[in-house]
Design a protein around this motif. Sequence first.
Motif, PDB file in Angstrom:
ATOM      1  N   PHE A   6      -9.124   3.837 -21.932  1.00  0.00           N
ATOM      2  CA  PHE A   6      -7.927   3.697 -21.826  1.00  0.00           C
ATOM      3  C   PHE A   6      -8.161   4.490 -20.163  1.00  0.00           C
ATOM      4  O   PHE A   6      -7.220   4.472 -19.476  1.00  0.00           O
ATOM      5  N   ILE A   7      -9.071   5.830 -20.000  1.00  0.00           N
ATOM      6  CA  ILE A   7      -9.097   6.981 -19.422  1.00  0.00           C
ATOM      7  C   ILE A   7      -9.081   6.356 -17.928  1.00  0.00           C
ATOM      8  O   ILE A   7      -8.447   6.579 -16.991  1.00  0.00           O
ATOM      9  N   PHE A   8     -10.743   5.630 -18.137  1.00  0.00           N
ATOM     10  CA  PHE A   8     -11.067   4.933 -16.588  1.00  0.00           C
ATOM     11  C   PHE A   8     -10.489   3.736 -16.386  1.00  0.00           C
ATOM     12  O   PHE A   8     -10.893   3.526 -14.829  1.00  0.00           O
ATOM     13  N   THR A   9     -10.256   2.712 -16.597  1.00  0.00           N
ATOM     14  CA  THR A   9     -10.065   1.415 -16.947  1.00  0.00           C
ATOM     15  C   THR A   9      -8.410   1.143 -16.499  1.00  0.00           C
ATOM     16  O   THR A   9      -8.017   0.153 -16.215  1.00  0.00           O
ATOM     17  N   VAL A  10      -7.367   2.395 -17.238  1.00  0.00           N
ATOM     18  CA  VAL A  10      -6.192   1.769 -17.664  1.00  0.00           C
ATOM     19  C   VAL A  10      -5.012   3.200 -17.133  1.00  0.00           C
ATOM     20  O   VAL A  10      -4.424   3.045 -15.974  1.00  0.00           O
ATOM     21  N   VAL A  11      -5.352   4.155 -17.118  1.00  0.00           N
ATOM     22  CA  VAL A  11      -4.978   5.526 -16.744  1.00  0.00           C
ATOM     23  C   VAL A  11      -5.294   6.274 -15.613  1.00  0.00           C
ATOM     24  O   VAL A  11      -4.266   6.178 -14.254  1.00  0.00           O
ATOM     25  N   PHE A  12      -6.542   5.777 -15.058  1.00  0.00           N
ATOM     26  CA  PHE A  12      -7.635   5.920 -13.660  1.00  0.00           C
ATOM     27  C   PHE A  12      -7.067   5.490 -12.421  1.00  0.00           C
ATOM     28  O   PHE A  12      -6.273   6.001 -11.807  1.00  0.00           O
ATOM     29  N   PRO A  13      -6.453   4.112 -12.930  1.00  0.00           N
ATOM     30  CA  PRO A  13      -5.669   3.570 -11.479  1.00  0.00           C
ATOM     31  C   PRO A  13      -4.640   3.630 -11.326  1.00  0.00           C
ATOM     32  O   PRO A  13      -4.209   3.307 -10.343  1.00  0.00           O
ATOM     33  N   LEU A  14      -3.863   3.536 -12.581  1.00  0.00           N
ATOM     34  CA  LEU A  14      -2.633   3.698 -12.380  1.00  0.00           C
ATOM     35  C   LEU A  14      -2.502   4.912 -11.451  1.00  0.00           C
ATOM     36  O   LEU A  14      -1.644   5.141 -11.009  1.00  0.00           O
ATOM     37  N   ALA A  15      -2.924   6.635 -12.343  1.00  0.00           N
ATOM     38  CA  ALA A  15      -2.899   7.465 -11.607  1.00  0.00           C
ATOM     39  C   ALA A  15      -3.503   7.171  -9.902  1.00  0.00           C
ATOM     40  O   ALA A  15      -2.451   8.057  -9.063  1.00  0.00           O
ATOM     41  N   MET A  16      -4.226   6.774  -9.919  1.00  0.00           N
ATOM     42  CA  MET A  16      -4.410   7.166  -7.904  1.00  0.00           C
ATOM     43  C   MET A  16      -2.976   5.606  -7.292  1.00  0.00           C
ATOM     44  O   MET A  16      -3.291   5.679  -6.113  1.00  0.00           O
ATOM     45  N   PHE A  17      -2.673   5.399  -8.192  1.00  0.00           N
ATOM     46  CA  PHE A  17      -1.811   4.526  -7.422  1.00  0.00           C
ATOM     47  C   PHE A  17      -0.019   4.632  -7.004  1.00  0.00           C
ATOM     48  O   PHE A  17       0.490   4.881  -6.213  1.00  0.00           O
ATOM     49  N   LEU A  18      -0.228   5.918  -8.403  1.00  0.00           N
ATOM     50  CA  LEU A  18       1.268   6.487  -8.308  1.00  0.00           C
ATOM     51  C   LEU A  18       0.851   7.626  -7.023  1.00  0.00           C
ATOM     52  O   LEU A  18       1.502   7.935  -6.090  1.00  0.00           O
ATOM     53  N   ALA A  19      -0.045   8.572  -7.541  1.00  0.00           N
ATOM     54  CA  ALA A  19      -0.858   9.803  -6.170  1.00  0.00           C
ATOM     55  C   ALA A  19      -0.488   9.225  -4.835  1.00  0.00           C
ATOM     56  O   ALA A  19       0.054   9.855  -3.721  1.00  0.00           O
ATOM     57  N   LEU A  20      -0.970   7.875  -4.797  1.00  0.00           N
ATOM     58  CA  LEU A  20      -1.363   7.319  -3.089  1.00  0.00           C
ATOM     59  C   LEU A  20      -0.160   7.007  -2.348  1.00  0.00           C
ATOM     60  O   LEU A  20       0.324   6.691  -1.360  1.00  0.00           O
ATOM     61  N   SER A  21       0.483   6.243  -3.570  1.00  0.00           N
ATOM     62  CA  SER A  21       1.980   5.397  -3.338  1.00  0.00           C
ATOM     63  C   SER A  21       2.874   6.640  -2.670  1.00  0.00           C
ATOM     64  O   SER A  21       3.790   6.376  -1.929  1.00  0.00           O
ATOM     65  N   ALA A  22       2.839   8.119  -3.699  1.00  0.00           N
ATOM     66  CA  ALA A  22       3.572   9.338  -2.884  1.00  0.00           C
ATOM     67  C   ALA A  22       3.797   9.287  -1.281  1.00  0.00           C
ATOM     68  O   ALA A  22       4.125   9.893  -1.460  1.00  0.00           O
ATOM     69  N   VAL A  23       2.252   9.644  -1.251  1.00  0.00           N
ATOM     70  CA  VAL A  23       1.682  10.175  -0.085  1.00  0.00           C
ATOM     71  C   VAL A  23       1.834   8.729   1.171  1.00  0.00           C
ATOM     72  O   VAL A  23       3.249   9.583   2.154  1.00  0.00           O
ATOM     73  N   ASN A  24       2.397   7.646   0.625  1.00  0.00           N
ATOM     74  CA  ASN A  24       3.344   6.915   1.843  1.00  0.00           C
ATOM     75  C   ASN A  24       4.396   7.102   1.734  1.00  0.00           C
ATOM     76  O   ASN A  24       5.231   6.596   2.696  1.00  0.00           O
ATOM     77  N   GLY A  25       4.865   6.727   0.916  1.00  0.00           N
ATOM     78  CA  GLY A  25       6.438   7.287   0.419  1.00  0.00           C
ATOM     79  C   GLY A  25       7.191   6.113   0.229  1.00  0.00           C
ATOM     80  O   GLY A  25       6.793   5.258   0.411  1.00  0.00           O
ATOM     81  N   GLU A  26       8.532   6.301  -0.402  1.00  0.00           N
ATOM     82  CA  GLU A  26       9.597   4.868  -0.814  1.00  0.00           C
ATOM     83  C   GLU A  26      10.022   4.430   1.112  1.00  0.00           C
ATOM     84  O   GLU A  26      10.483   3.045   0.821  1.00  0.00           O
ATOM     85  N   GLN A  27       9.816   5.043   1.641  1.00  0.00           N
ATOM     86  CA  GLN A  27       9.656   4.364   3.122  1.00  0.00           C
ATOM     87  C   GLN A  27       9.104   2.537   3.778  1.00  0.00           C
ATOM     88  O   GLN A  27       9.925   2.320   3.956  1.00  0.00           O
ATOM     89  N   ASP A  28       7.735   2.895   3.335  1.00  0.00           N
ATOM     90  CA  ASP A  28       6.864   2.388   3.652  1.00  0.00           C
ATOM     91  C   ASP A  28       6.547   0.596   1.953  1.00  0.00           C
ATOM     92  O   ASP A  28       6.049   0.956   1.680  1.00  0.00           O
ATOM     93  N   THR A  29       7.502   0.044   2.335  1.00  0.00           N
ATOM     94  CA  THR A  29       7.272  -1.000   1.108  1.00  0.00           C
ATOM     95  C   THR A  29       6.451  -1.748   1.018  1.00  0.00           C
ATOM     96  O   THR A  29       5.299  -1.421   0.395  1.00  0.00           O
ATOM     97  N   ASP A  30       6.064  -1.584   2.035  1.00  0.00           N
ATOM     98  CA  ASP A  30       4.547  -2.713   2.684  1.00  0.00           C
ATOM     99  C   ASP A  30       3.944  -1.841   1.965  1.00  0.00           C
ATOM    100  O   ASP A  30       2.705  -2.728   1.470  1.00  0.00           O
ATOM    101  N   ALA A  31       3.689  -1.070   2.586  1.00  0.00           N
ATOM    102  CA  ALA A  31       2.336  -0.591   2.429  1.00  0.00           C
ATOM    103  C   ALA A  31       2.149  -0.294   0.992  1.00  0.00           C
ATOM    104  O   ALA A  31       0.886   0.089  -0.087  1.00  0.00           O
ATOM    105  N   VAL A  32       2.838   0.469  -0.014  1.00  0.00           N
ATOM    106  CA  VAL A  32       3.244   0.595  -1.576  1.00  0.00           C
ATOM    107  C   VAL A  32       2.978  -0.881  -1.768  1.00  0.00           C
ATOM    108  O   VAL A  32       2.236  -0.814  -3.387  1.00  0.00           O
ATOM    109  N   THR A  33       3.287  -2.283  -1.596  1.00  0.00           N
ATOM    110  CA  THR A  33       3.005  -3.102  -2.489  1.00  0.00           C
ATOM    111  C   THR A  33       1.543  -3.634  -2.261  1.00  0.00           C
ATOM    112  O   THR A  33       1.053  -4.026  -2.830  1.00  0.00           O
ATOM    113  N   PHE A  34       1.335  -3.568  -1.293  1.00  0.00           N
ATOM    114  CA  PHE A  34      -0.241  -3.616  -1.015  1.00  0.00           C
ATOM    115  C   PHE A  34      -1.194  -2.950  -1.588  1.00  0.00           C
ATOM    116  O   PHE A  34      -2.655  -3.711  -2.099  1.00  0.00           O
TER     117      PHE A  34
END
Length: 239
Positions: free
Chosen positions: A19-47
């Motif tokens: 759960f830590i390395f295959t479930v939680v870690f990818p989710l955490a990376m997605f949320l952290a990196l999507s926060a960098v892109n911001g809500e304005q860039d929907t295409d980047a977040v979807t990608f």
Amino acid sequence: MGALLTFETRRIVRSPRFFIFTVVFPLAMFLALSAVNGEQDTDAVTFLMVSMAAFGAVAASVSTGSRVAIERQVGWNRQLRLTPLSGPGYLVSKVVTAMLVALPGMLLVFAAGALLEHVNLSAGTWTQLIVFCWLGVLPTAVLGLLIGLLATGDSAQAMSTVLMLALSMLGGLWLPLSSLPPAMTIVAKALPSYWLAEFGHDVLAGNAPSAQGVTTMAAWIVAAGGLVALRYRRDSARA
């Protein structure tokens, strides 16, 4: 084979490291990196959502190989040969198990994209996205099994980690290929991890999977599958 498949899936899913390395870690990376892109860039977040889901699927499917190495070391697979379970049935159950355990992390990233990052897709697109990305796990599942048949119990975890990192970094799951040297594009397009994510990106663009991607995936399955069969026969001959 069904009983073994059920047993294997339950055993892996109960592991905290899973759960830590295959479930939680990818989710955490997605949320952290999507926060960098911001809500304005929907295409980047979807990608990014597709890329991180692919990363989680690769990590989960490859990591199951370490358990195969441990089973070989303690003699569990020799015990299984005394049962009615056939050799091909054993190998298929391991590959299917790897594909099944890849689903939770993938689905969780998709759920986070829909519920937290407001990725708005039709029901049909979500369905295609899940199906194509999940089928794209097959080559890495076979590669994970190959590591389990080649490595020792002590080295399997390290080999699985190296393979997972190589497939993720070189396959463009962590960084877009546009930000890397052009030569890296050639390397990425030769890897199954790149096409796993690309299948998802094709769905978002409304395109069918490319012939190059399908051919590359099939080549990895055939090559890795042949090595798996050869190694398993050698193991059986020594038993």
